[in-house]
Design a protein around this motif. Structure first.
Motif, mmCIF file in Angstrom:
data_model
loop_
_atom_site.group_PDB
_atom_site.id
_atom_site.type_symbol
_atom_site.label_atom_id
_atom_site.label_comp_id
_atom_site.label_asym_id
_atom_site.label_seq_id
_atom_site.Cartn_x
_atom_site.Cartn_y
_atom_site.Cartn_z
ATOM 1 N N GLY A 127 41.038 -23.035 -26.739
ATOM 2 C CA GLY A 127 41.479 -23.959 -25.351
ATOM 3 C C GLY A 127 42.054 -24.982 -25.782
ATOM 4 N N ALA A 128 42.326 -26.069 -24.865
ATOM 5 C CA ALA A 128 42.969 -27.463 -24.639
ATOM 6 C C ALA A 128 41.630 -28.575 -25.357
ATOM 7 C CB ALA A 128 43.250 -27.884 -23.616
ATOM 8 N N PHE A 129 42.253 -29.297 -26.322
ATOM 9 C CA PHE A 129 41.355 -30.230 -27.130
ATOM 10 C C PHE A 129 42.042 -31.486 -27.116
ATOM 11 C CE2 PHE A 129 43.570 -28.065 -30.653
ATOM 12 C CZ PHE A 129 44.074 -29.184 -31.210
ATOM 13 N N THR A 130 41.086 -32.566 -27.318
ATOM 14 C CA THR A 130 41.748 -33.943 -27.417
ATOM 15 C C THR A 130 41.300 -33.889 -29.008
ATOM 16 O OG1 THR A 130 39.791 -34.984 -26.636
ATOM 17 C CG2 THR A 130 41.647 -34.843 -25.180
ATOM 18 N N PHE A 131 41.901 -34.907 -29.636
ATOM 19 C CA PHE A 131 41.524 -35.143 -31.040
ATOM 20 C C PHE A 131 41.689 -36.553 -31.649
ATOM 21 C CE2 PHE A 131 46.297 -34.518 -31.544
ATOM 22 C CZ PHE A 131 46.447 -35.563 -32.847
ATOM 23 N N MET A 181 44.454 -44.217 -37.915
ATOM 24 C CA MET A 181 43.926 -43.266 -36.986
ATOM 25 C C MET A 181 44.771 -42.659 -35.885
ATOM 26 S SD MET A 181 40.557 -44.200 -34.327
ATOM 27 C CE MET A 181 39.182 -44.353 -35.701
ATOM 28 N N HIS A 182 44.585 -41.615 -35.564
ATOM 29 C CA HIS A 182 45.437 -40.970 -34.550
ATOM 30 C C HIS A 182 44.686 -40.390 -33.405
ATOM 31 C CE1 HIS A 182 48.756 -41.778 -37.605
ATOM 32 N NE2 HIS A 182 48.068 -41.044 -38.535
ATOM 33 N N GLN A 183 45.483 -40.300 -32.138
ATOM 34 C CA GLN A 183 44.892 -39.482 -31.127
ATOM 35 C C GLN A 183 45.770 -38.768 -30.543
ATOM 36 O OE1 GLN A 183 42.756 -43.461 -29.542
ATOM 37 N NE2 GLN A 183 41.437 -41.937 -28.857
ATOM 38 N N GLY A 184 45.409 -37.690 -29.833
ATOM 39 C CA GLY A 184 46.442 -36.792 -29.147
ATOM 40 C C GLY A 184 45.597 -35.581 -28.573
ATOM 41 N N ASN A 185 46.462 -34.651 -28.065
ATOM 42 C CA ASN A 185 45.898 -33.574 -27.516
ATOM 43 C C ASN A 185 46.571 -32.253 -28.163
ATOM 44 O OD1 ASN A 185 44.667 -34.956 -25.117
ATOM 45 N ND2 ASN A 185 46.707 -35.503 -24.891
ATOM 46 N N GLY A 186 45.915 -30.993 -28.089
ATOM 47 C CA GLY A 186 46.405 -29.855 -28.471
ATOM 48 C C GLY A 186 45.731 -28.617 -27.772
ATOM 49 N N ALA A 187 46.042 -27.530 -28.374
ATOM 50 C CA ALA A 187 45.364 -26.312 -27.850
ATOM 51 C C ALA A 187 45.556 -25.325 -28.979
ATOM 52 C CB ALA A 187 45.975 -25.721 -26.626
ATOM 53 N N ASP A 188 44.261 -24.477 -29.097
ATOM 54 C CA ASP A 188 44.121 -23.427 -29.919
ATOM 55 C C ASP A 188 43.244 -22.090 -29.245
ATOM 56 O OD1 ASP A 188 41.412 -24.182 -30.044
ATOM 57 O OD2 ASP A 188 41.725 -25.169 -31.739
ATOM 58 N N THR A 189 43.199 -21.086 -30.043
ATOM 59 C CA THR A 189 42.191 -19.815 -29.507
ATOM 60 C C THR A 189 41.008 -20.599 -28.636
ATOM 61 O OG1 THR A 189 41.217 -19.689 -31.602
ATOM 62 C CG2 THR A 189 43.058 -18.451 -31.136
ATOM 63 N N PRO A 193 30.753 -26.755 -23.893
ATOM 64 C CA PRO A 193 31.636 -27.752 -24.539
ATOM 65 C C PRO A 193 31.166 -28.391 -26.079
ATOM 66 C CG PRO A 193 29.828 -28.747 -23.270
ATOM 67 C CD PRO A 193 29.744 -27.263 -23.280
ATOM 68 N N MET A 194 32.172 -28.497 -26.705
ATOM 69 C CA MET A 194 31.918 -28.571 -28.313
ATOM 70 C C MET A 194 32.840 -29.756 -28.975
ATOM 71 S SD MET A 194 33.597 -25.044 -29.746
ATOM 72 C CE MET A 194 35.355 -24.814 -29.745
ATOM 73 N N ILE A 195 32.386 -30.161 -29.987
ATOM 74 C CA ILE A 195 32.910 -31.127 -30.835
ATOM 75 C C ILE A 195 33.212 -30.442 -32.261
ATOM 76 C CG2 ILE A 195 33.141 -33.319 -31.873
ATOM 77 C CD1 ILE A 195 31.186 -34.319 -29.705
ATOM 78 N N VAL A 196 34.300 -30.378 -32.756
ATOM 79 C CA VAL A 196 34.562 -29.604 -33.966
ATOM 80 C C VAL A 196 34.811 -30.926 -35.008
ATOM 81 C CG1 VAL A 196 36.113 -28.101 -35.538
ATOM 82 C CG2 VAL A 196 35.209 -27.246 -33.159
ATOM 83 N N ARG A 235 37.648 -32.787 -33.085
ATOM 84 C CA ARG A 235 38.300 -32.115 -31.901
ATOM 85 C C ARG A 235 37.329 -31.806 -30.771
ATOM 86 N NH1 ARG A 235 40.523 -28.646 -35.970
ATOM 87 N NH2 ARG A 235 39.483 -26.980 -35.137
ATOM 88 N N GLU A 236 37.760 -32.223 -29.666
ATOM 89 C CA GLU A 236 36.784 -32.245 -28.542
ATOM 90 C C GLU A 236 37.285 -30.960 -27.460
ATOM 91 O OE1 GLU A 236 35.305 -36.483 -27.593
ATOM 92 O OE2 GLU A 236 37.154 -36.563 -28.609
ATOM 93 N N TYR A 237 36.589 -30.207 -27.109
ATOM 94 C CA TYR A 237 36.833 -28.933 -26.275
ATOM 95 C C TYR A 237 35.817 -29.176 -24.861
ATOM 96 C CZ TYR A 237 38.835 -26.860 -30.261
ATOM 97 O OH TYR A 237 39.716 -26.812 -31.364
#
Length: 786
Positions: free
Chosen positions: A74-78, A64-72, A105-108, A95-97
């Motif tokens: 916006g920013a998300f944690t995963f 299991m991995h956790q981290g942060n990122g960004a895409d079109t 707000p959304m969860i992908v 992925r949580e925005y």
């Protein structure tokens, strides 16, 4: 347990929260909406090598991995979990925005196949048969839910932009997940909402829209790969989303969800509405039209071809144009339905060009003779089409002929970009401006390859859309599954889609538009009602009921066509049009006068339908127009109401301020609204439907009522620059009206404390704009060229 929450800024005085909780050991998860758990996880599963692996035992968690990122978006944690299905790696990622004011707000939920996979179908003999199930599950949910005071749902399903939508409410039982809302035809976006409308979420696919699906399981409902797909390439992924409305409500939830999709794929509603057909009146020969497989002077009740005795379609449509010009009906384009091109095996298309018995001088002659650009209908491709290399043509096709395999359905599918580029380029030369792809469901439901290849169906639609954009054409979808509508977010050329069944005089095919318009608007396309007859009796059509067919509710058909904010296209017989009725939709040059959005079913009615307190056929829709620096104007329609209903400003999404309103049938009588006051919609049918126009009272007491002769009295296509002023006891107001030079318009105002409107008549001058002014020192009003 791993607790991860997405928090919003304060919205409407309360904190809105979408919370994901993931168990680090098992991967089990819940999704809570403002503290109430609405989604509880079932098992993860994936099928590879013709074996299904489940997190209950055979699917092994590796890391299991956790981290942060960004895409079109916006920013998300995963949070990412690596699994091993036998020897095949499979990865699931949350992925949580975060949201914000007006932003969902959304969860992908993403599932990916880093090395690809073989044997992903649930049917090893004939994979096509498994198409209504899924071979993987993430997310996968049980029916368990914190019901609270009640959780209702609106689920889009079926054809024509989800027009077989269903309502219901969550009970926590397996019956919450209906077979009719799963599989190829049943899978569409669903909104879960609190009974008090304080919170709502939308769940849908978020990528690979054609291959992404859902299916019933023994535990509940799973979202994953359509189970007829036999393999996926390395790096293949598909995703789903849970998006929360920042403000609650149903229509607002879908719009906020749609905003996220459009942001992700770069589609723009404003660009969609630059489409010519969404701005000007058209003429239709679609199913339901008088001239559908029928020409002028042809035998009644007999569907052509041949059309002897009778005129050709070329002659007939040129005569339609001459009649329209004589009557002052400003048709600006024509829709040619399936009667004009060559058909072959199974009524599929063999050659998409006009036949000489239809257009003796060619398609371009019709375009030049009428001045009408052409919207051209197309259906599925026949196995004997002239384009396929298998038949001596120049293009790559997948041809599934029964002669080659008894289990094939006799359909063909073009598989190269060059085909679409050439087809649409050549067609643009004879006047095509919009390509209508009809029979989308039939083609998808019968071409085996589209259901067994992970990318084929998406590629089909992307190639079509790319060719349209390259040739500056737009596309209308018809007979679409929800997945086709979802796929349109990747295709800017798709600007509109049929959002109800085919028109037939006297039918109720208008009725889904107040709901399907919510879906269409969300994903950036216009909902299309289809054509209508503007008069009741039009004798001599080709329909089997030609002797008795009647459109008794022509006013309702015209009103719905207009307020649904899609194309408006009457389909009358020559000599049988009601010009005044048609012109209620547009200016004299054909410019459509509509609201800012499609008319949508009131949220209050959505709740009532979900919990059984509002009848299934009851309709109460609202659309609005916003001019800068004022509160919105609104149009409220009530039809087929089983009982009286009082509708407040808040029910319509309007600020609780001062409004005046009038009903379209009694435009000389106005009522004042403010605070908790309501409009009373009376129990009614279709003939006596009610259409109320609402206008905000300006700061100095004047009210712009607009054009009472139009279905939408105040439209941004007609008015702008509304202004008002006060100087002591003197008050004044003005608005700029636009239109073609020479058009006479009648603009109604209501003076402070008055009960009877003042109508100012103006003629649009050269330059196409006039300032319509009124005031205490100018009580009759005036017109000033600008």
């Amino acid at each position: 347990m791993l607790h991860v929450a997405v928090f919003l800024a304060v919205v409407c005085g309360a904190w809105a929260e979408l919370q994901l909780t993931v168990d680090k050991t098992t991967g089990a998860y819940t999704v809570a909406v403002d503290g109430s758990v609405w989604l509880n996880s079932a098992s993860y599963f994936v099928t590879v090598g013709n074996t299904t692996y489940s997190s209950t035992g055979s699917l092994k968690q590796q890391a299991m991995h956790q981290g942060n990122g960004a895409d079109t978006n916006g920013a998300f944690t995963f949070t990412s979990i690596e699994w091993m299905a036998g020897t095949t790696p499979w990865t699931t990622t949350f992925r949580e925005y975060a949201g914000g004011p007006g932003v969902a707000p959304m969860i992908v939920f993403e599932q990916s196949f880093p090395q690809g996979a073989e044997g992903t179908s649930l049917d090893t003999v004939w994979p096509f048969n498994a198409r209504d199930n899924v071979s993987s599950g993430f997310p996968s949910i049980t029916p368990k839910v914190d019901v609270g005071d009640g959780v209702g749902f609106l689920a889009f399903a079926g054809d024509m932009t989800g027009s077989n939508f269903e309502y219901g409410n969550r009970t926590g039982e397996m019956s919450d997940f209906r077979k009719s809302l799963a599989g190829v035809k049943g899978f569409g976006p669903v909104c879960y909402f609190a009974k008090d409308l304080s919170k709502s979420v939308v769940i849908s696919s978020y990528s690979q829209f054609m291959a992404a699906s859902n299916g019933l399981t023994t535990e509940g409902l799973a979202y994953g790969l359509q189970a007829s797909v036999t393999a996926v390439p390395a790096g293949y992924s598909l995703s789903y989303v849970v998006a929360q409305s920042p403000t609650g409500g149903v229509a607002a939830a879908f719009e906020a969800w749609g905003d996220r999709l459009l942001e992700r794929y770069g589609k723009d509603r404003a660009v969609t509405y630059t489409d010519y057909s969404l701005n000007y009146l058209g003429y239709s020969t679609d199913n339901g039209a008088f001239y559908y497989y029928q020409t002028e002077d042809h035998q009644p009740g007999k569907r052509g071809p041949p059309y002897t005795p009778g005129k050709t379609y070329e002659e007939t449509l040129i005569d339609v144009k001459a009649y329209a010009d004589q009557e002052g009906i400003p048709y600006k384009y024509v829709l040619l339905d399936s009667w004009w091109y060559y058909q072959g095996e199974g009524s599929g298309v063999t050659n998409w060009i006009g036949r000489p018995d239809i257009f003796p001088h060619g398609n371009d002659y019709l375009r030049n003779a009428t001045g009408w650009p052409i919207m051209g209908h197309n259906r599925f491709w026949a196995v004997d089409n002239v384009y396929a290399k298998q038949n001596g043509g120049d293009y790559d096709f997948v041809v599934e002929a029964k002669a080659d395999n008894k289990d094939f359905h006799n359909y063909a599918w073009p598989s190269e970009q060059r085909f679409w580029d050439d087809l649409l380029y050549n067609s643009s030369k004879w006047g095509l401006f919009m390509y209508e792809q009809d029979w989308l469901d039939t083609e998808y439901d019968n071409v085996i390859h589209l259901n067994t290849d992970a990318d084929a169906a998406r590629t089909w639609l992307l190639q079509m859309g790319t060719a349209a954009s390259r040739n500056h054409l737009t596309i209308q979808y018809c007979m679409s599954h929800c997945r086709h509508i979802m796929q349109s977010v990747e295709i800017p050329a798709v600007t509109n889609a049929r959002a109800s069944g085919d028109y037939h005089a006297g039918s109720d095919q208008w009725s889904p538009l107040g709901t399907t318009g919510i879906f269409a608007w969300a994903v950036g396309i216009a909902p299309t009602k289809d054509n209508y007859w503007s008069t009741d009796v039009q004798t001599g059509s080709a329909y089997g009921d030609f002797a008795t067919i009647k459109e008794s509710f022509n006013r309702l058909q015209a009103a719905v066509s207009t307020i649904s904010k899609g194309p408006v296209a009457p389909s009358d017989k020559i000599g049988r049009s009601d010009t005044a009725l048609i012109l209620k939709s547009c200016a004299v040059d054909g410019r459509l006068l509509q609201g800012d959005k499609p008319a949508m079913q009131l949220d209050r009615f959505q709740v009532g339908k979900a919990f059984g307190t509002v009848g299934n056929t009851d309709q109460a829709w609202v659309t609005t127009t916003t001019l800068p620096d004022t509160e919105p104007f609104a149009v409220l329609m009530g039809a087929t109401l089983s009982k009286d209903v009082d509708v407040s400003l808040a029910d319509m999404g309007l600020a609780v301020k001062k409004y005046v309103a009038y009903e379209a049938n009694t435009t000389s009588t106005v009522v004042s609204l403010s605070g908790s006051s309501t409009i009373s919609l009376k129990a009614c049918g279709k003939w006596d439907f009610q259409l109320w126009a609402l206008a905000p009272v300006l700061g100095n007491g004047w009210t712009l009522l607009g054009e009472p002769s139009k279905w939408v009295p105040v439209s941004a296509a007609r008015f702008h620059s509304l202004a008002y002023d006060s100087n002591g006891a003197d008050t004044e107001a003005s608005v700029i009206a636009v239109g073609p030079e020479g058009e006479k318009i009648e603009v109604a105002w209501l003076a402070p404390s008055a009960t009877t409107p003042t109508v100012v008549s103006c003629v649009i001058p050269r330059g196409s704009a006039v300032s319509v002014q009124i005031g205490s020192n100018n009580p009759k009003g005036s017109c000033v060229q600008v």
